[in-house]
Design a protein around this motif. Structure first.
Motif, mmCIF file in Angstrom:
data_model
loop_
_atom_site.group_PDB
_atom_site.id
_atom_site.type_symbol
_atom_site.label_atom_id
_atom_site.label_comp_id
_atom_site.label_asym_id
_atom_site.label_seq_id
_atom_site.Cartn_x
_atom_site.Cartn_y
_atom_site.Cartn_z
ATOM 1 N N ASP A 178 8.640 -6.022 -5.977
ATOM 2 C CA ASP A 178 8.558 -6.224 -7.316
ATOM 3 C C ASP A 178 6.926 -5.731 -7.650
ATOM 4 O O ASP A 178 6.279 -6.111 -8.720
ATOM 5 N N PHE A 179 6.543 -4.711 -7.050
ATOM 6 C CA PHE A 179 5.093 -4.186 -6.994
ATOM 7 C C PHE A 179 5.441 -2.827 -6.888
ATOM 8 O O PHE A 179 6.233 -2.552 -5.993
ATOM 9 N N ASP A 180 4.379 -2.060 -7.089
ATOM 10 C CA ASP A 180 4.440 -0.460 -6.716
ATOM 11 C C ASP A 180 3.923 -0.308 -5.291
ATOM 12 O O ASP A 180 2.681 -0.300 -5.075
ATOM 13 N N ALA A 181 4.711 -0.467 -4.169
ATOM 14 C CA ALA A 181 4.390 -0.335 -2.751
ATOM 15 C C ALA A 181 3.682 1.012 -2.638
ATOM 16 O O ALA A 181 2.788 1.086 -1.638
ATOM 17 N N GLN A 182 3.997 1.913 -3.044
ATOM 18 C CA GLN A 182 3.545 3.402 -2.955
ATOM 19 C C GLN A 182 2.099 3.335 -3.303
ATOM 20 O O GLN A 182 1.345 3.999 -2.620
ATOM 21 N N LYS A 183 1.941 2.790 -4.195
ATOM 22 C CA LYS A 183 0.380 2.534 -4.750
ATOM 23 C C LYS A 183 -0.530 1.849 -3.544
ATOM 24 O O LYS A 183 -1.427 2.244 -3.239
ATOM 25 N N VAL A 184 0.280 0.874 -3.056
ATOM 26 C CA VAL A 184 -0.469 0.175 -2.056
ATOM 27 C C VAL A 184 -0.756 1.158 -0.795
ATOM 28 O O VAL A 184 -1.929 1.268 -0.099
ATOM 29 N N ILE A 185 0.220 1.790 -0.319
ATOM 30 C CA ILE A 185 0.155 2.801 0.814
ATOM 31 C C ILE A 185 -0.849 3.857 0.423
ATOM 32 O O ILE A 185 -1.561 4.187 1.340
ATOM 33 N N ASP A 186 -0.865 4.435 -0.814
ATOM 34 C CA ASP A 186 -1.592 5.430 -1.140
ATOM 35 C C ASP A 186 -3.171 4.796 -1.364
ATOM 36 O O ASP A 186 -4.191 5.609 -1.461
ATOM 37 N N GLY A 187 -3.309 3.566 -1.445
ATOM 38 C CA GLY A 187 -4.739 3.210 -1.769
ATOM 39 C C GLY A 187 -5.079 3.308 -3.361
ATOM 40 O O GLY A 187 -6.301 3.184 -3.497
ATOM 41 N N THR A 188 -4.204 3.511 -4.193
ATOM 42 C CA THR A 188 -4.421 3.708 -5.358
ATOM 43 C C THR A 188 -4.086 2.433 -6.338
ATOM 44 O O THR A 188 -4.408 2.576 -7.586
ATOM 45 N N GLU A 189 -3.775 1.442 -5.640
ATOM 46 C CA GLU A 189 -3.628 -0.011 -6.689
ATOM 47 C C GLU A 189 -4.783 -0.358 -7.153
ATOM 48 O O GLU A 189 -5.713 -0.562 -6.671
ATOM 49 N N THR A 190 -4.669 -0.766 -8.473
ATOM 50 C CA THR A 190 -6.082 -1.174 -9.070
ATOM 51 C C THR A 190 -6.033 -2.742 -8.509
ATOM 52 O O THR A 190 -5.480 -3.418 -8.115
ATOM 53 N N GLU A 191 -7.357 -3.378 -8.836
ATOM 54 C CA GLU A 191 -7.979 -4.460 -8.538
ATOM 55 C C GLU A 191 -6.644 -5.650 -9.303
ATOM 56 O O GLU A 191 -6.343 -6.718 -8.410
ATOM 57 N N GLU A 192 -6.752 -5.525 -10.592
ATOM 58 C CA GLU A 192 -5.672 -6.343 -11.176
ATOM 59 C C GLU A 192 -4.161 -6.244 -10.497
ATOM 60 O O GLU A 192 -3.688 -7.402 -10.321
#
Length: 116
Positions: free
Chosen positions: A75-89
């Protein structure tokens, strides 16, 4: 509007509040009143969380890679977590959701007698 109070089982609040151990299996009094301004939820110290995961030998990004490869959806963008592009929010929202899942999992295990 005046404040209102209610007495409830502390466990019912565990998805909203971190209930201290000594209060978990008791009734508590809750007071509600309107506020002037909506305050953002407190921020989670992600550095401490990541340090805990590392000390436990848990590679979160690798876990996500493996689960995505197996076809799991989150229910979140796992690829952003992996890539390190997830925002603080996004990170804070993900952690709050993760924390609710942990609380629900512990409560379910307790109901099933897994902690006896």
């Amino acid at each position: 509007m005046a404040a209102m109070t209610a007495i409830v089982e502390a466990e019912r609040l565990s998805s909203i509040f971190e209930i201290p151990e000594e209060m978990r299996h008791s009734q508590v009094e809750v007071t509600m009143q309107p506020i002037e301004e909506i305050k953002p939820p407190p921020k989670v110290n992600m550095e401490l969380l990541n340090k805990f995961r590392t000390s436990a030998g848990f590679d979160f990004k690798e876990h996500l890679r493996q689960k995505l490869a197996e076809g799991h959806q989150f229910d979140f963008d796992a690829q952003k977590v992996i890539d390190g592009t997830e925002t603080e929010e996004e990170m804070q929202a993900r952690f709050r959701a993760e924390k609710r899942v942990w609380a629900n999992d512990v409560a379910e295990r307790a109901r099933n007698g897994e902690f006896d």
